[in-house]
Design a protein around this motif. Sequence first.
Motif, PDB file in Angstrom:
ATOM      1  N   ASN A  88      24.109  19.981  20.045  1.00  0.00           N
ATOM      2  CA  ASN A  88      24.190  19.561  18.543  1.00  0.00           C
ATOM      3  C   ASN A  88      23.739  20.951  17.852  1.00  0.00           C
ATOM      4  O   ASN A  88      22.756  21.374  17.745  1.00  0.00           O
ATOM      5  CB  ASN A  88      23.293  18.740  18.363  1.00  0.00           C
ATOM      6  CG  ASN A  88      23.383  18.316  16.915  1.00  0.00           C
ATOM      7  OD1 ASN A  88      23.767  19.029  15.812  1.00  0.00           O
ATOM      8  ND2 ASN A  88      22.946  17.093  16.392  1.00  0.00           N
ATOM      9  N   TYR A  95      20.305  19.240  25.463  1.00  0.00           N
ATOM     10  CA  TYR A  95      19.700  18.798  24.030  1.00  0.00           C
ATOM     11  C   TYR A  95      18.436  19.433  24.120  1.00  0.00           C
ATOM     12  O   TYR A  95      17.317  18.811  24.678  1.00  0.00           O
ATOM     13  CB  TYR A  95      19.469  17.292  23.825  1.00  0.00           C
ATOM     14  CG  TYR A  95      19.440  17.007  22.329  1.00  0.00           C
ATOM     15  CD1 TYR A  95      18.440  17.182  21.749  1.00  0.00           C
ATOM     16  CD2 TYR A  95      20.506  16.137  21.873  1.00  0.00           C
ATOM     17  CE1 TYR A  95      18.525  16.891  20.205  1.00  0.00           C
ATOM     18  CE2 TYR A  95      20.495  15.976  20.501  1.00  0.00           C
ATOM     19  CZ  TYR A  95      19.400  16.276  19.541  1.00  0.00           C
ATOM     20  OH  TYR A  95      19.496  15.984  18.233  1.00  0.00           O
ATOM     21  N   GLY A 137      28.373  14.026  21.410  1.00  0.00           N
ATOM     22  CA  GLY A 137      27.182  13.448  20.752  1.00  0.00           C
ATOM     23  C   GLY A 137      26.720  12.234  21.337  1.00  0.00           C
ATOM     24  O   GLY A 137      26.171  11.167  20.833  1.00  0.00           O
ATOM     25  N   TYR A 193      31.272  18.905  21.657  1.00  0.00           N
ATOM     26  CA  TYR A 193      30.116  18.044  21.470  1.00  0.00           C
ATOM     27  C   TYR A 193      30.656  16.604  21.121  1.00  0.00           C
ATOM     28  O   TYR A 193      30.918  16.680  20.136  1.00  0.00           O
ATOM     29  CB  TYR A 193      28.954  18.538  20.816  1.00  0.00           C
ATOM     30  CG  TYR A 193      27.890  17.870  20.530  1.00  0.00           C
ATOM     31  CD1 TYR A 193      27.059  17.779  21.820  1.00  0.00           C
ATOM     32  CD2 TYR A 193      27.526  17.096  19.619  1.00  0.00           C
ATOM     33  CE1 TYR A 193      25.916  17.122  21.730  1.00  0.00           C
ATOM     34  CE2 TYR A 193      26.074  16.601  19.578  1.00  0.00           C
ATOM     35  CZ  TYR A 193      25.384  16.430  20.665  1.00  0.00           C
ATOM     36  OH  TYR A 193      24.141  15.757  20.632  1.00  0.00           O
ATOM     37  N   GLU A 201      17.044   8.634  30.885  1.00  0.00           N
ATOM     38  CA  GLU A 201      18.335   9.497  30.605  1.00  0.00           C
ATOM     39  C   GLU A 201      18.225  10.756  31.421  1.00  0.00           C
ATOM     40  O   GLU A 201      19.259  11.039  31.905  1.00  0.00           O
ATOM     41  CB  GLU A 201      18.193   9.830  28.678  1.00  0.00           C
ATOM     42  CG  GLU A 201      18.774   8.738  28.119  1.00  0.00           C
ATOM     43  CD  GLU A 201      18.453   9.059  26.606  1.00  0.00           C
ATOM     44  OE1 GLU A 201      19.790   8.724  25.784  1.00  0.00           O
ATOM     45  OE2 GLU A 201      17.610   9.464  26.182  1.00  0.00           O
ATOM     46  N   MET A 226      25.700  11.285  25.500  1.00  0.00           N
ATOM     47  CA  MET A 226      25.273  12.052  26.528  1.00  0.00           C
ATOM     48  C   MET A 226      26.092  11.711  27.638  1.00  0.00           C
ATOM     49  O   MET A 226      26.528  12.670  28.395  1.00  0.00           O
ATOM     50  CB  MET A 226      23.729  11.549  26.874  1.00  0.00           C
ATOM     51  CG  MET A 226      23.321  12.450  28.067  1.00  0.00           C
ATOM     52  SD  MET A 226      21.743  11.919  28.612  1.00  0.00           S
ATOM     53  CE  MET A 226      21.310  13.326  29.538  1.00  0.00           C
ATOM     54  N   LYS A 243      15.230  15.485  22.024  1.00  0.00           N
ATOM     55  CA  LYS A 243      15.698  13.816  21.972  1.00  0.00           C
ATOM     56  C   LYS A 243      15.751  12.916  22.953  1.00  0.00           C
ATOM     57  O   LYS A 243      15.509  11.662  22.873  1.00  0.00           O
ATOM     58  CB  LYS A 243      17.062  13.625  20.948  1.00  0.00           C
ATOM     59  CG  LYS A 243      17.540  12.392  20.674  1.00  0.00           C
ATOM     60  CD  LYS A 243      18.656  12.606  19.759  1.00  0.00           C
ATOM     61  CE  LYS A 243      19.063  10.880  19.241  1.00  0.00           C
ATOM     62  NZ  LYS A 243      19.890  10.915  18.623  1.00  0.00           N
ATOM     63  N   LEU A 244      16.345  13.555  24.342  1.00  0.00           N
ATOM     64  CA  LEU A 244      16.718  12.521  25.415  1.00  0.00           C
ATOM     65  C   LEU A 244      15.293  12.111  26.162  1.00  0.00           C
ATOM     66  O   LEU A 244      14.413  12.816  26.214  1.00  0.00           O
ATOM     67  CB  LEU A 244      17.514  13.349  26.217  1.00  0.00           C
ATOM     68  CG  LEU A 244      18.661  13.992  25.579  1.00  0.00           C
ATOM     69  CD1 LEU A 244      19.623  14.973  26.691  1.00  0.00           C
ATOM     70  CD2 LEU A 244      19.608  12.945  25.180  1.00  0.00           C
ATOM     71  N   ARG A 245      15.301  10.958  26.520  1.00  0.00           N
ATOM     72  CA  ARG A 245      14.179  10.436  27.310  1.00  0.00           C
ATOM     73  C   ARG A 245      14.222  10.809  28.706  1.00  0.00           C
ATOM     74  O   ARG A 245      15.412  10.400  29.261  1.00  0.00           O
ATOM     75  CB  ARG A 245      14.451   8.956  27.108  1.00  0.00           C
ATOM     76  CG  ARG A 245      13.766   8.397  25.907  1.00  0.00           C
ATOM     77  CD  ARG A 245      14.811   8.738  24.818  1.00  0.00           C
ATOM     78  NE  ARG A 245      14.334   7.836  23.499  1.00  0.00           N
ATOM     79  CZ  ARG A 245      15.305   7.919  22.650  1.00  0.00           C
ATOM     80  NH1 ARG A 245      16.390   8.274  22.494  1.00  0.00           N
ATOM     81  NH2 ARG A 245      14.967   7.418  21.395  1.00  0.00           N
ATOM     82  N   ASP A 284      23.738   3.978  25.807  1.00  0.00           N
ATOM     83  CA  ASP A 284      23.612   5.339  25.310  1.00  0.00           C
ATOM     84  C   ASP A 284      24.625   5.783  24.404  1.00  0.00           C
ATOM     85  O   ASP A 284      26.027   5.677  24.743  1.00  0.00           O
ATOM     86  CB  ASP A 284      23.479   6.136  26.638  1.00  0.00           C
ATOM     87  CG  ASP A 284      22.824   7.500  26.226  1.00  0.00           C
ATOM     88  OD1 ASP A 284      21.644   7.932  25.837  1.00  0.00           O
ATOM     89  OD2 ASP A 284      23.668   8.711  26.238  1.00  0.00           O
ATOM     90  N   GLY A 285      24.252   6.474  23.232  1.00  0.00           N
ATOM     91  CA  GLY A 285      25.374   6.812  22.610  1.00  0.00           C
ATOM     92  C   GLY A 285      25.829   5.779  21.439  1.00  0.00           C
ATOM     93  O   GLY A 285      26.782   6.129  20.747  1.00  0.00           O
ATOM     94  N   SER A 286      25.006   4.777  21.300  1.00  0.00           N
ATOM     95  CA  SER A 286      25.410   3.612  20.579  1.00  0.00           C
ATOM     96  C   SER A 286      25.725   3.826  18.827  1.00  0.00           C
ATOM     97  O   SER A 286      26.439   3.180  18.432  1.00  0.00           O
ATOM     98  CB  SER A 286      24.686   2.278  20.687  1.00  0.00           C
ATOM     99  OG  SER A 286      23.313   2.836  20.157  1.00  0.00           O
ATOM    100  N   SER A 287      24.952   4.904  18.529  1.00  0.00           N
ATOM    101  CA  SER A 287      25.294   5.340  17.148  1.00  0.00           C
ATOM    102  C   SER A 287      26.656   5.494  17.070  1.00  0.00           C
ATOM    103  O   SER A 287      27.029   5.743  15.900  1.00  0.00           O
ATOM    104  CB  SER A 287      24.416   6.374  16.587  1.00  0.00           C
ATOM    105  OG  SER A 287      24.577   7.497  17.473  1.00  0.00           O
TER     106      SER A 287
HETATM  107  P1  FDP Z   1      22.456   8.019  20.522  1.00  0.00           P
HETATM  108  O1  FDP Z   1      21.387   8.222  19.579  1.00  0.00           O
HETATM  109  O2  FDP Z   1      23.680   7.852  19.787  1.00  0.00           O
HETATM  110  O3  FDP Z   1      22.138   6.701  21.347  1.00  0.00           O
HETATM  111  O4  FDP Z   1      19.767   9.976  23.160  1.00  0.00           O
HETATM  112  C1  FDP Z   1      20.910   9.160  22.676  1.00  0.00           C
HETATM  113  C2  FDP Z   1      21.808   9.900  22.067  1.00  0.00           C
HETATM  114  O5  FDP Z   1      22.798   9.492  21.508  1.00  0.00           O
HETATM  115  C3  FDP Z   1      22.770  10.945  23.279  1.00  0.00           C
HETATM  116  O6  FDP Z   1      23.585   9.942  23.933  1.00  0.00           O
HETATM  117  C4  FDP Z   1      23.268  12.000  22.745  1.00  0.00           C
HETATM  118  O7  FDP Z   1      23.576  12.963  23.461  1.00  0.00           O
HETATM  119  C5  FDP Z   1      22.299  12.238  21.436  1.00  0.00           C
HETATM  120  O8  FDP Z   1      21.412  11.148  21.222  1.00  0.00           O
HETATM  121  C6  FDP Z   1      22.944  12.658  20.164  1.00  0.00           C
HETATM  122  O9  FDP Z   1      22.183  13.106  19.293  1.00  0.00           O
HETATM  123  P2  FDP Z   1      22.526  13.986  17.964  1.00  0.00           P
HETATM  124  O10 FDP Z   1      23.087  12.835  17.024  1.00  0.00           O
HETATM  125  O11 FDP Z   1      21.305  14.301  17.483  1.00  0.00           O
HETATM  126  O12 FDP Z   1      23.419  15.013  18.352  1.00  0.00           O
END
Ligand code: FDP
Length: 407
Positions: free
Chosen positions: A284, A337, A319, A317, A353, A321, A347-349, A178-181
Amino acid sequence: MKFSLCVLVAVVAVSSTNAFTARTSSSRGMISTKLHSTTETEANPMARSKSKQPVFDEVCETTGVTLTRFMNEVAMLNPELRELTTLFGAIDTACKAMTNVVKRSQLPSSETLGYQGAVNIQGEDQKKLDVITNDILKRALRFTGRLGVDLIGTANSDNQEIVIEEGEKYVAVFDPLDGSSNVDAGIPTGTIIGIYEHSDNCEIDPECIGDECTELEAQCLANTLQPGTNLVAAAYCLYSSSTFMAITLGNGVYMFCLDETIGEFVLSHANVKVPADCNIYSMNEANFDKWDAPLKNVVKGWREGTGKSGERFTSRYIGSMVGDVHRTLLYGGVFGYPGDTKNVNGKLRLLYEGAPMSFIMEQAGGISSTGKERVMEITPEYVHQRIPVVMGSKNAVQEILDAYAAE
Ligand code: FDP
Protein backbone atom coordinates in the motif's frame (compact mmCIF):
# COMPACT_ATOMS: atom_id res chain seq x y z
CA MET A 1 6.19 -37.63 3.89
CA LYS A 2 5.52 -39.76 0.88
CA PHE A 3 3.47 -38.81 -2.14
CA SER A 4 2.73 -41.32 -4.80
CA LEU A 5 0.66 -39.47 -7.33
CA CYS A 6 0.94 -41.26 -10.61
CA VAL A 7 3.81 -43.50 -10.11
CA LEU A 8 5.86 -42.78 -7.36
CA VAL A 9 7.29 -40.19 -6.56
CA ALA A 10 8.18 -37.47 -4.36
CA VAL A 11 11.01 -38.39 -2.20
CA VAL A 12 11.58 -35.14 -0.54
CA ALA A 13 13.91 -34.51 2.30
CA VAL A 14 12.31 -31.79 4.26
CA SER A 15 14.23 -29.11 5.91
CA SER A 16 12.16 -27.38 8.53
CA THR A 17 10.61 -28.52 11.75
CA ASN A 18 7.27 -28.26 10.01
CA ALA A 19 7.97 -31.20 7.91
CA PHE A 20 7.22 -34.81 8.38
CA THR A 21 9.90 -37.40 8.06
CA ALA A 22 10.69 -37.98 4.43
CA ARG A 23 10.64 -41.48 3.16
CA THR A 24 11.07 -43.11 -0.13
CA SER A 25 8.09 -44.50 -1.90
CA SER A 26 7.75 -47.31 -4.30
CA SER A 27 5.76 -47.11 -7.48
CA ARG A 28 2.10 -47.59 -6.81
CA GLY A 29 0.51 -46.37 -10.02
CA MET A 30 -2.54 -45.36 -8.06
CA ILE A 31 -3.56 -42.77 -10.54
CA SER A 32 -3.43 -43.97 -14.03
CA THR A 33 -1.61 -41.48 -16.15
CA LYS A 34 0.96 -41.62 -18.85
CA LEU A 35 4.40 -42.63 -17.72
CA HIS A 36 7.43 -41.05 -19.24
CA SER A 37 10.30 -43.23 -20.21
CA THR A 38 12.40 -44.78 -17.50
CA THR A 39 13.69 -42.23 -15.10
CA GLU A 40 16.28 -42.05 -12.43
CA THR A 41 13.51 -42.27 -9.87
CA GLU A 42 12.10 -45.46 -11.20
CA ALA A 43 15.51 -47.03 -11.36
CA ASN A 44 16.52 -45.87 -7.94
CA PRO A 45 14.07 -43.87 -5.91
CA MET A 46 16.74 -43.02 -3.38
CA ALA A 47 18.60 -41.14 -6.04
CA ARG A 48 15.90 -38.53 -5.93
CA SER A 49 16.24 -37.92 -2.26
CA LYS A 50 19.66 -36.47 -2.90
CA SER A 51 18.22 -33.79 -5.12
CA LYS A 52 15.58 -32.97 -2.49
CA GLN A 53 13.19 -32.09 -5.28
CA PRO A 54 9.70 -33.45 -5.79
CA VAL A 55 9.49 -34.80 -9.28
CA PHE A 56 5.82 -34.90 -10.16
CA ASP A 57 6.17 -32.92 -13.32
CA GLU A 58 9.04 -34.89 -14.70
CA VAL A 59 7.58 -38.27 -14.06
CA CYS A 60 3.91 -38.08 -14.77
CA GLU A 61 1.03 -35.96 -15.79
CA THR A 62 -1.10 -34.83 -12.93
CA THR A 63 -4.18 -34.03 -14.96
CA GLY A 64 -7.36 -34.87 -13.15
CA VAL A 65 -5.89 -35.32 -9.68
CA THR A 66 -8.52 -34.04 -7.29
CA LEU A 67 -7.81 -32.75 -3.83
CA THR A 68 -9.70 -35.71 -2.42
CA ARG A 69 -7.54 -38.13 -4.35
CA PHE A 70 -4.39 -36.28 -3.41
CA MET A 71 -5.26 -36.47 0.28
CA ASN A 72 -6.29 -40.12 0.04
CA GLU A 73 -2.90 -40.96 -1.35
CA VAL A 74 -1.09 -38.92 1.26
CA ALA A 75 -3.08 -40.75 3.95
CA MET A 76 -2.48 -44.15 2.42
CA LEU A 77 1.26 -43.65 2.27
CA ASN A 78 1.50 -41.74 5.53
CA PRO A 79 -1.00 -43.35 7.91
CA GLU A 80 0.13 -41.04 10.71
CA LEU A 81 -1.31 -38.14 8.69
CA ARG A 82 -4.77 -39.64 8.25
CA GLU A 83 -6.38 -37.26 10.74
CA LEU A 84 -4.71 -34.28 9.12
CA THR A 85 -6.02 -35.28 5.72
CA THR A 86 -9.51 -35.58 7.21
CA LEU A 87 -9.26 -31.91 8.13
CA PHE A 88 -8.61 -31.16 4.49
CA GLY A 89 -11.85 -32.88 3.58
CA ALA A 90 -13.59 -30.32 5.77
CA ILE A 91 -11.58 -27.44 4.30
CA ASP A 92 -12.44 -28.65 0.79
CA THR A 93 -16.16 -28.56 1.57
CA ALA A 94 -15.98 -25.24 3.41
CA CYS A 95 -14.11 -23.54 0.55
CA LYS A 96 -16.71 -24.72 -1.93
CA ALA A 97 -19.49 -23.44 0.29
CA MET A 98 -17.69 -20.13 0.79
CA THR A 99 -17.15 -19.80 -2.96
CA ASN A 100 -20.91 -19.93 -3.35
CA VAL A 101 -21.76 -17.43 -0.65
CA VAL A 102 -19.11 -14.99 -1.87
CA LYS A 103 -20.33 -15.30 -5.46
CA ARG A 104 -23.96 -14.81 -4.59
CA SER A 105 -23.39 -12.13 -1.98
CA GLN A 106 -23.95 -9.20 -4.31
CA LEU A 107 -27.28 -10.31 -5.74
CA PRO A 108 -30.00 -7.89 -4.65
CA SER A 109 -31.91 -10.79 -3.17
CA SER A 110 -28.92 -12.00 -1.19
CA GLU A 111 -29.25 -12.05 2.53
CA THR A 112 -25.49 -12.01 2.86
CA LEU A 113 -25.15 -8.52 1.38
CA GLY A 114 -23.85 -5.65 3.49
CA TYR A 115 -22.82 -5.07 7.05
CA GLN A 116 -23.75 -6.92 10.15
CA GLY A 117 -24.16 -3.62 11.94
CA ALA A 118 -21.50 -4.53 14.45
CA VAL A 119 -17.90 -3.55 14.96
CA ASN A 120 -15.49 -6.29 15.93
CA ILE A 121 -13.08 -6.33 18.82
CA GLN A 122 -10.45 -4.57 16.73
CA GLY A 123 -12.73 -1.71 15.76
CA GLU A 124 -13.36 -2.96 12.23
CA ASP A 125 -16.72 -3.02 10.52
CA GLN A 126 -18.12 -6.47 10.51
CA LYS A 127 -19.78 -7.77 7.38
CA LYS A 128 -22.48 -10.40 7.22
CA LEU A 129 -20.15 -12.45 5.05
CA ASP A 130 -17.45 -12.37 7.73
CA VAL A 131 -19.82 -13.98 10.17
CA ILE A 132 -21.25 -16.48 7.70
CA THR A 133 -17.88 -17.68 6.41
CA ASN A 134 -16.63 -17.92 9.98
CA ASP A 135 -19.54 -20.22 10.81
CA ILE A 136 -19.09 -22.33 7.70
CA LEU A 137 -15.44 -23.01 8.38
CA LYS A 138 -15.82 -23.45 12.09
CA ARG A 139 -18.60 -26.00 11.70
CA ALA A 140 -16.85 -27.89 8.93
CA LEU A 141 -13.69 -28.22 10.98
CA ARG A 142 -15.42 -28.95 14.24
CA PHE A 143 -17.43 -31.82 12.84
CA THR A 144 -14.32 -33.63 11.73
CA GLY A 145 -13.78 -34.32 15.43
CA ARG A 146 -10.07 -33.91 14.87
CA LEU A 147 -9.50 -30.67 16.69
CA GLY A 148 -8.35 -30.39 20.27
CA VAL A 149 -8.85 -26.63 20.26
CA ASP A 150 -10.36 -24.73 17.40
CA LEU A 151 -9.10 -21.21 17.55
CA ILE A 152 -11.19 -18.82 15.55
CA GLY A 153 -8.84 -16.15 14.38
CA THR A 154 -11.05 -14.03 12.23
CA ALA A 155 -10.13 -10.42 11.91
CA ASN A 156 -13.55 -9.11 11.19
CA SER A 157 -15.88 -11.23 13.21
CA ASP A 158 -16.74 -10.69 16.80
CA ASN A 159 -17.31 -14.38 16.89
CA GLN A 160 -13.81 -14.92 18.16
CA GLU A 161 -13.91 -17.89 20.43
CA ILE A 162 -12.22 -21.08 21.30
CA VAL A 163 -14.16 -24.21 20.62
CA ILE A 164 -13.17 -27.32 22.46
CA GLU A 165 -13.41 -30.76 21.02
CA GLU A 166 -12.47 -33.69 23.15
CA GLY A 167 -9.32 -35.67 22.81
CA GLU A 168 -7.96 -34.81 19.42
CA LYS A 169 -4.67 -33.54 18.23
CA TYR A 170 -4.88 -30.42 16.09
CA VAL A 171 -5.62 -26.76 16.48
CA ALA A 172 -6.72 -24.69 13.50
CA VAL A 173 -6.25 -20.95 13.22
CA PHE A 174 -7.93 -19.11 10.41
CA ASP A 175 -9.12 -15.92 8.86
CA PRO A 176 -12.33 -16.97 7.07
CA LEU A 177 -12.64 -13.98 4.74
CA ASP A 178 -9.42 -12.06 4.38
CA GLY A 179 -9.76 -8.89 2.33
CA SER A 180 -13.48 -8.69 3.05
CA SER A 181 -13.45 -4.90 2.83
CA ASN A 182 -13.18 -5.52 -0.92
CA VAL A 183 -15.95 -7.99 -1.32
CA ASP A 184 -18.78 -5.63 -2.20
CA ALA A 185 -16.78 -4.48 -5.22
CA GLY A 186 -16.33 -8.03 -6.48
CA ILE A 187 -12.61 -7.93 -5.76
CA PRO A 188 -10.83 -11.17 -4.78
CA THR A 189 -11.00 -12.33 -1.19
CA GLY A 190 -9.65 -15.43 0.48
CA THR A 191 -9.56 -17.77 3.44
CA ILE A 192 -6.32 -18.45 5.31
CA ILE A 193 -5.84 -21.54 7.48
CA GLY A 194 -3.00 -22.78 9.64
CA ILE A 195 -2.94 -26.13 11.44
CA TYR A 196 -0.77 -26.90 14.45
CA GLU A 197 -0.46 -29.99 16.57
CA HIS A 198 -1.94 -29.60 19.99
CA SER A 199 -1.97 -32.03 22.83
CA ASP A 200 -4.30 -30.37 25.33
CA ASN A 201 -8.02 -29.94 25.60
CA CYS A 202 -8.61 -26.64 27.25
CA GLU A 203 -10.84 -23.63 27.42
CA ILE A 204 -9.46 -20.13 26.90
CA ASP A 205 -10.59 -16.62 26.33
CA PRO A 206 -8.72 -15.53 23.18
CA GLU A 207 -8.57 -11.94 24.44
CA CYS A 208 -6.72 -12.72 27.62
CA ILE A 209 -3.21 -11.33 27.75
CA GLY A 210 -0.58 -11.82 30.44
CA ASP A 211 -1.92 -11.43 33.98
CA GLU A 212 -5.53 -11.34 32.78
CA CYS A 213 -5.36 -15.04 31.97
CA THR A 214 -5.95 -17.68 34.58
CA GLU A 215 -3.08 -20.08 35.04
CA LEU A 216 -4.90 -22.72 33.05
CA GLU A 217 -5.72 -20.27 30.28
CA ALA A 218 -2.14 -19.08 30.18
CA GLN A 219 -0.93 -22.65 29.85
CA CYS A 220 -3.45 -23.40 27.12
CA LEU A 221 -2.63 -20.21 25.23
CA ALA A 222 1.05 -20.99 25.46
CA ASN A 223 0.33 -24.31 23.82
CA THR A 224 -1.86 -22.70 21.20
CA LEU A 225 0.24 -19.65 20.38
CA GLN A 226 2.96 -21.44 18.52
CA PRO A 227 5.50 -20.07 16.05
CA GLY A 228 4.97 -20.79 12.36
CA THR A 229 7.83 -23.26 12.47
CA ASN A 230 5.43 -25.59 14.33
CA LEU A 231 2.78 -25.49 11.61
CA VAL A 232 2.04 -28.92 10.19
CA ALA A 233 -0.10 -27.58 7.36
CA ALA A 234 -1.31 -24.33 5.87
CA ALA A 235 -3.72 -23.47 3.12
CA TYR A 236 -5.51 -20.61 1.50
CA CYS A 237 -8.57 -20.46 -0.73
CA LEU A 238 -8.78 -17.62 -3.19
CA TYR A 239 -12.22 -16.53 -4.41
CA SER A 240 -11.55 -14.81 -7.71
CA SER A 241 -12.09 -15.42 -11.43
CA SER A 242 -11.44 -19.01 -10.38
CA THR A 243 -11.45 -20.47 -6.90
CA PHE A 244 -8.00 -21.76 -5.99
CA MET A 245 -6.82 -23.70 -3.01
CA ALA A 246 -3.10 -23.74 -2.24
CA ILE A 247 -1.85 -26.14 0.39
CA THR A 248 1.34 -27.20 2.03
CA LEU A 249 1.95 -30.10 4.39
CA GLY A 250 5.57 -29.06 4.78
CA ASN A 251 6.61 -30.70 1.58
CA GLY A 252 6.12 -28.16 -1.23
CA VAL A 253 3.10 -26.19 -2.35
CA TYR A 254 0.26 -27.68 -4.39
CA MET A 255 -2.44 -25.56 -5.98
CA PHE A 256 -5.88 -26.81 -6.89
CA CYS A 257 -8.45 -25.04 -9.01
CA LEU A 258 -12.17 -25.57 -8.45
CA ASP A 259 -13.83 -27.16 -11.46
CA GLU A 260 -17.39 -26.09 -10.80
CA THR A 261 -18.80 -28.43 -13.41
CA ILE A 262 -17.76 -31.45 -11.37
CA GLY A 263 -17.59 -29.74 -7.98
CA GLU A 264 -14.00 -30.78 -7.34
CA PHE A 265 -10.70 -29.06 -6.67
CA VAL A 266 -8.34 -30.30 -9.37
CA LEU A 267 -4.56 -30.07 -9.13
CA SER A 268 -3.51 -27.18 -11.36
CA HIS A 269 0.03 -26.37 -10.15
CA ALA A 270 2.20 -29.09 -8.61
CA ASN A 271 5.17 -28.13 -6.48
CA VAL A 272 4.88 -24.39 -7.06
CA LYS A 273 8.12 -22.45 -6.99
CA VAL A 274 8.09 -18.68 -6.76
CA PRO A 275 10.54 -17.17 -9.28
CA ALA A 276 13.71 -16.03 -7.50
CA ASP A 277 13.82 -12.77 -9.46
CA CYS A 278 10.95 -10.46 -10.16
CA ASN A 279 9.90 -6.98 -11.21
CA ILE A 280 6.66 -6.55 -9.27
CA TYR A 281 6.10 -5.10 -5.83
CA SER A 282 2.81 -5.10 -4.00
CA MET A 283 2.36 -2.78 -1.02
CA ASN A 284 0.00 0.00 0.00
CA GLU A 285 2.02 2.91 -1.36
CA ALA A 286 -0.12 5.49 0.39
CA ASN A 287 1.97 4.60 3.43
CA PHE A 288 5.31 5.10 1.66
CA ASP A 289 6.28 8.26 3.56
CA LYS A 290 5.81 6.48 6.86
CA TRP A 291 7.89 3.40 6.05
CA ASP A 292 11.37 2.74 7.47
CA ALA A 293 14.24 4.32 5.53
CA PRO A 294 15.78 1.01 4.33
CA LEU A 295 12.49 -0.11 2.79
CA LYS A 296 11.86 3.29 1.22
CA ASN A 297 15.30 3.25 -0.37
CA VAL A 298 14.90 -0.22 -1.83
CA VAL A 299 11.44 0.52 -3.25
CA LYS A 300 12.71 3.79 -4.67
CA GLY A 301 15.49 1.86 -6.42
CA TRP A 302 12.96 -0.58 -7.85
CA ARG A 303 10.81 2.24 -9.16
CA GLU A 304 13.80 3.89 -10.84
CA GLY A 305 15.47 0.73 -12.08
CA THR A 306 18.53 1.39 -9.93
CA GLY A 307 18.02 -1.54 -7.54
CA LYS A 308 20.14 -4.69 -7.38
CA SER A 309 18.62 -6.28 -10.46
CA GLY A 310 18.73 -3.06 -12.46
CA GLU A 311 15.14 -3.76 -13.50
CA ARG A 312 12.44 -1.12 -13.30
CA PHE A 313 9.67 -2.66 -11.21
CA THR A 314 5.96 -2.27 -11.68
CA SER A 315 3.35 -2.10 -8.92
CA ARG A 316 0.37 -4.43 -8.41
CA TYR A 317 -1.68 -4.10 -5.24
CA ILE A 318 -5.13 -5.58 -4.83
CA GLY A 319 -5.31 -4.87 -1.11
CA SER A 320 -6.43 -8.41 -0.46
CA MET A 321 -3.59 -10.49 0.95
CA VAL A 322 -4.58 -13.85 -0.49
CA GLY A 323 -4.94 -12.43 -4.00
CA ASP A 324 -1.68 -10.51 -3.78
CA VAL A 325 0.26 -13.48 -2.41
CA HIS A 326 -1.27 -15.85 -4.97
CA ARG A 327 -0.10 -13.64 -7.83
CA THR A 328 3.29 -13.29 -6.17
CA LEU A 329 3.67 -17.08 -5.98
CA LEU A 330 2.86 -17.52 -9.65
CA TYR A 331 4.46 -14.47 -11.26
CA GLY A 332 7.15 -13.61 -8.71
CA GLY A 333 7.20 -10.35 -6.80
CA VAL A 334 7.33 -8.89 -3.33
CA PHE A 335 4.16 -8.55 -1.30
CA GLY A 336 4.35 -6.58 1.90
CA TYR A 337 2.49 -4.85 4.64
CA PRO A 338 5.38 -3.22 6.44
CA GLY A 339 5.33 -1.38 9.72
CA ASP A 340 5.19 2.40 9.56
CA THR A 341 5.43 5.32 11.92
CA LYS A 342 1.71 5.10 12.67
CA ASN A 343 1.36 1.32 12.89
CA VAL A 344 4.78 0.02 13.82
CA ASN A 345 3.69 -3.58 13.38
CA GLY A 346 1.78 -3.02 10.15
CA LYS A 347 -1.64 -4.53 9.78
CA LEU A 348 -1.42 -8.27 9.21
CA ARG A 349 -2.01 -10.70 12.06
CA LEU A 350 0.86 -13.02 12.85
CA LEU A 351 -1.09 -16.09 13.95
CA TYR A 352 -3.66 -16.46 11.20
CA GLU A 353 -2.33 -14.35 8.33
CA GLY A 354 1.45 -13.90 8.60
CA ALA A 355 2.50 -17.37 9.76
CA PRO A 356 0.37 -19.61 7.47
CA MET A 357 1.08 -17.48 4.39
CA SER A 358 4.79 -17.42 5.28
CA PHE A 359 4.79 -21.21 5.54
CA ILE A 360 3.34 -21.42 2.04
CA MET A 361 5.75 -18.81 0.69
CA GLU A 362 8.79 -20.54 2.17
CA GLN A 363 7.63 -23.93 0.95
CA ALA A 364 7.50 -22.39 -2.54
CA GLY A 365 11.13 -21.30 -2.19
CA GLY A 366 10.45 -17.68 -1.25
CA ILE A 367 11.37 -15.63 1.81
CA SER A 368 9.05 -14.12 4.40
CA SER A 369 10.38 -11.67 6.93
CA THR A 370 9.53 -8.65 9.02
CA GLY A 371 12.58 -7.04 7.41
CA LYS A 372 14.64 -8.02 10.41
CA GLU A 373 13.54 -11.54 11.33
CA ARG A 374 11.90 -14.60 9.85
CA VAL A 375 8.14 -14.40 10.39
CA MET A 376 7.95 -18.16 10.95
CA GLU A 377 10.20 -17.97 14.00
CA ILE A 378 8.15 -15.44 15.94
CA THR A 379 6.00 -16.83 18.75
CA PRO A 380 2.76 -14.87 19.06
CA GLU A 381 2.11 -13.39 22.49
CA TYR A 382 -1.61 -12.97 21.91
CA VAL A 383 -4.15 -14.03 19.33
CA HIS A 384 -4.52 -10.83 17.32
CA GLN A 385 -0.89 -9.71 17.38
CA ARG A 386 0.16 -7.84 14.25
CA ILE A 387 3.41 -8.22 12.42
CA PRO A 388 5.21 -6.36 9.60
CA VAL A 389 5.60 -8.63 6.59
CA VAL A 390 7.58 -8.65 3.36
CA MET A 391 7.44 -11.88 1.40
CA GLY A 392 8.07 -13.22 -2.06
CA SER A 393 10.86 -13.73 -4.58
CA LYS A 394 14.08 -14.65 -2.87
CA ASN A 395 16.46 -12.16 -4.43
CA ALA A 396 14.21 -9.13 -4.15
CA VAL A 397 13.19 -9.82 -0.53
CA GLN A 398 16.86 -10.41 0.28
CA GLU A 399 17.56 -6.92 -1.03
CA ILE A 400 15.23 -5.53 1.63
CA LEU A 401 16.80 -7.69 4.35
CA ASP A 402 20.27 -6.51 3.34
CA ALA A 403 19.13 -2.89 3.49
CA TYR A 404 17.80 -3.39 7.04
CA ALA A 405 20.95 -5.24 8.07
CA ALA A 406 23.11 -2.39 6.78
CA GLU A 407 21.08 0.20 8.63
P1 FDP B 1 -8.99 -6.48 4.84
O1 FDP B 1 -8.74 -5.39 5.84
O2 FDP B 1 -9.86 -6.05 3.71
O3 FDP B 1 -9.48 -7.77 5.47
O4 FDP B 1 -5.42 -7.85 6.90
C1 FDP B 1 -6.55 -7.69 6.16
C2 FDP B 1 -6.35 -7.03 4.82
O5 FDP B 1 -7.56 -6.84 4.16
C3 FDP B 1 -5.40 -7.83 3.89
O6 FDP B 1 -6.05 -8.85 3.20
C4 FDP B 1 -4.88 -6.78 2.97
O7 FDP B 1 -3.62 -7.12 2.41
C5 FDP B 1 -4.79 -5.57 3.85
O8 FDP B 1 -5.70 -5.77 4.93
C6 FDP B 1 -5.15 -4.31 3.11
O9 FDP B 1 -4.97 -3.21 3.92
P2 FDP B 1 -4.98 -1.71 3.34
O10 FDP B 1 -6.39 -1.43 2.94
O11 FDP B 1 -4.52 -0.87 4.48
O12 FDP B 1 -4.05 -1.66 2.17
